[in-house]
Enzyme design. Structure first.
Site, PDB file in Angstrom:
ATOM      1  CD  GLN A 224      48.374  35.139  46.373  1.00  0.00           C
ATOM      2  OE1 GLN A 224      47.280  34.844  47.086  1.00  0.00           O
ATOM      3  NE2 GLN A 224      49.361  35.920  46.751  1.00  0.00           N
TER       4      GLN A 224
ATOM      5  CG  HIS B  58      46.312  32.369  42.206  1.00  0.00           C
ATOM      6  ND1 HIS B  58      46.852  33.454  43.126  1.00  0.00           N
ATOM      7  CD2 HIS B  58      46.137  31.256  42.370  1.00  0.00           C
ATOM      8  CE1 HIS B  58      46.095  33.402  44.236  1.00  0.00           C
ATOM      9  NE2 HIS B  58      45.582  31.742  44.345  1.00  0.00           N
TER      10      HIS B  58
ATOM     11  CB  SER C 114      45.690  41.782  50.488  1.00  0.00           C
ATOM     12  OG  SER C 114      45.202  40.748  49.343  1.00  0.00           O
TER      13      SER C 114
ATOM     14  CG  ASN D  73      51.526  44.613  51.875  1.00  0.00           C
ATOM     15  OD1 ASN D  73      51.105  46.324  52.127  1.00  0.00           O
ATOM     16  ND2 ASN D  73      51.345  43.731  51.644  1.00  0.00           N
TER      17      ASN D  73
ATOM     18  CB  CYS E 167      42.629  23.893  20.525  1.00  0.00           C
ATOM     19  SG  CYS E 167      43.650  21.902  20.863  1.00  0.00           S
TER      20      CYS E 167
END
Ligand code: NAD
Ligand code: ZN
Length: 248
Positions: A102, A126, A194, A218, A152
């Site tokens: 992520q 992500h 998390s 963790n 662009c």
């Protein structure tokens, strides 16, 4: 050493695994100095995040949203990989791994490249700040120095970083690869996440239902702690080098 017994157990599992799935989140880069999402000093403290890190803002107020995104990029870039990134790269050098990350900061890829390793096993569920594309025609583009100024080449539209914003779907291929790896993994390492952000957070449960052992590293309890077989309450930058050493 503080985590000796658990570390040796995890090292044994990893060493004998046919396939390892790594599921990482913002805490994996915390020891590099990168802010996490939640927690003190995290990105979520910014009162504008839900407004500007949203697909609607890019469509309705692109200049303001891109100026805010420039600030976000500044907070998430300019760091070095930490010992956790480097240890993971070495673990993946010698074992079949899929990494569903992520993290959008690119530090794990930097660690892989420093080791001379291919980054093909890293899937950005992500997205990543190391890629850009056109907001209008989706054409990939070079990451610009300043999103507020860049346009662009193909259609003249605004450029945006290739990251998943609120209100957007996950990129299809990376998430499909992550799910495929979850179905075949023997061990899943949950690193610095998390486990709150869905659908990404469903991956460890999917792997577990297909027989994988789950290992969380963790310092804090998470939404996924209860389904893990081993929980090591430490920082990834300290624990992963110990795991690597124990793997021999
Ligand atoms: P989160 O902020 O919700 O959770 C971070 C987790 O990391 C917490 O459980 C915390 O206890 C743990 N943690 C903190 N320091 C750690 C350490 N040294 N070692 C191990 N764990 C540590 O983050 P999330 O679960 O990744 O979800 C937030 C979303 O924000 C993700 O979708 C991600 O895309 C995005 N994000 C990415 C970055 C990045 O790329 N570095 C940074 C911020 C946010
Ligand atoms: Zn375009």
């Amino acid at each position: 050493m503080k985590f000796d017994k658990q570390v040796r157990r995890v090292a044994r599992w990893l060493a004998s695994a046919d396939h390892i799935l790594v599921f990482s989140g913002s805490g994996f880069s915390a020891e590099s100095g990168v802010p996490t999402f939640r927690g003190t000093g995290g990105l979520y403290d910014d009162p504008d995040i839900l407004r500007y890190a949203h697909r609607d803002a890019l469509e309705e107020e692109p200049e303001e949203a891109l100026a805010w995104i420039e600030g976000l990029r500044g907070r998430l870039t300019g760091y070095e990989p930490n010992p956790g990134h480097r240890a993971l790269a070495r673990i993946c050098r010698d074992h079949a791994c899929t990494i569903a990350t992520q993290n959008i900061d690119g530090l794990l890829e930097d660690a892989f490249e420093d080791e001379g390793l291919s980054t093909d096993c890293i899937w950005h569920i992500h997205g990543t700040l190391k890629e850009a594309r056109c907001l209008d025609c989706n054409e990939p583009a070079e990451v610009p120095d300043d999103y507020t100024q860049a346009r662009c080449d193909k259609c003249g539209g605004y450029l945006r970083p290739n990251v998943v914003l609120f209100g957007e779907m996950l990129p299809e291929e990376p998430f499909a690869r992550a799910q495929e790896a979850a179905r075949k993994a023997d061990v899943v390492l949950l690193l610095g996440t998390s486990g709150i952000v869905h659908p990404a957070a469903a991956l460890p449960g999917l792997a577990r239902s297909h027989g994988a052992k789950l290992v969380e590293i963790n310092p804090n309890e998470t939404e996924l702690s209860d389904i893990c077989d081993v929980v090591i309450r430490g920082k990834t930058g300290e624990v992963l080098p110990e795991v690597l050493e124990a793997m021999g």
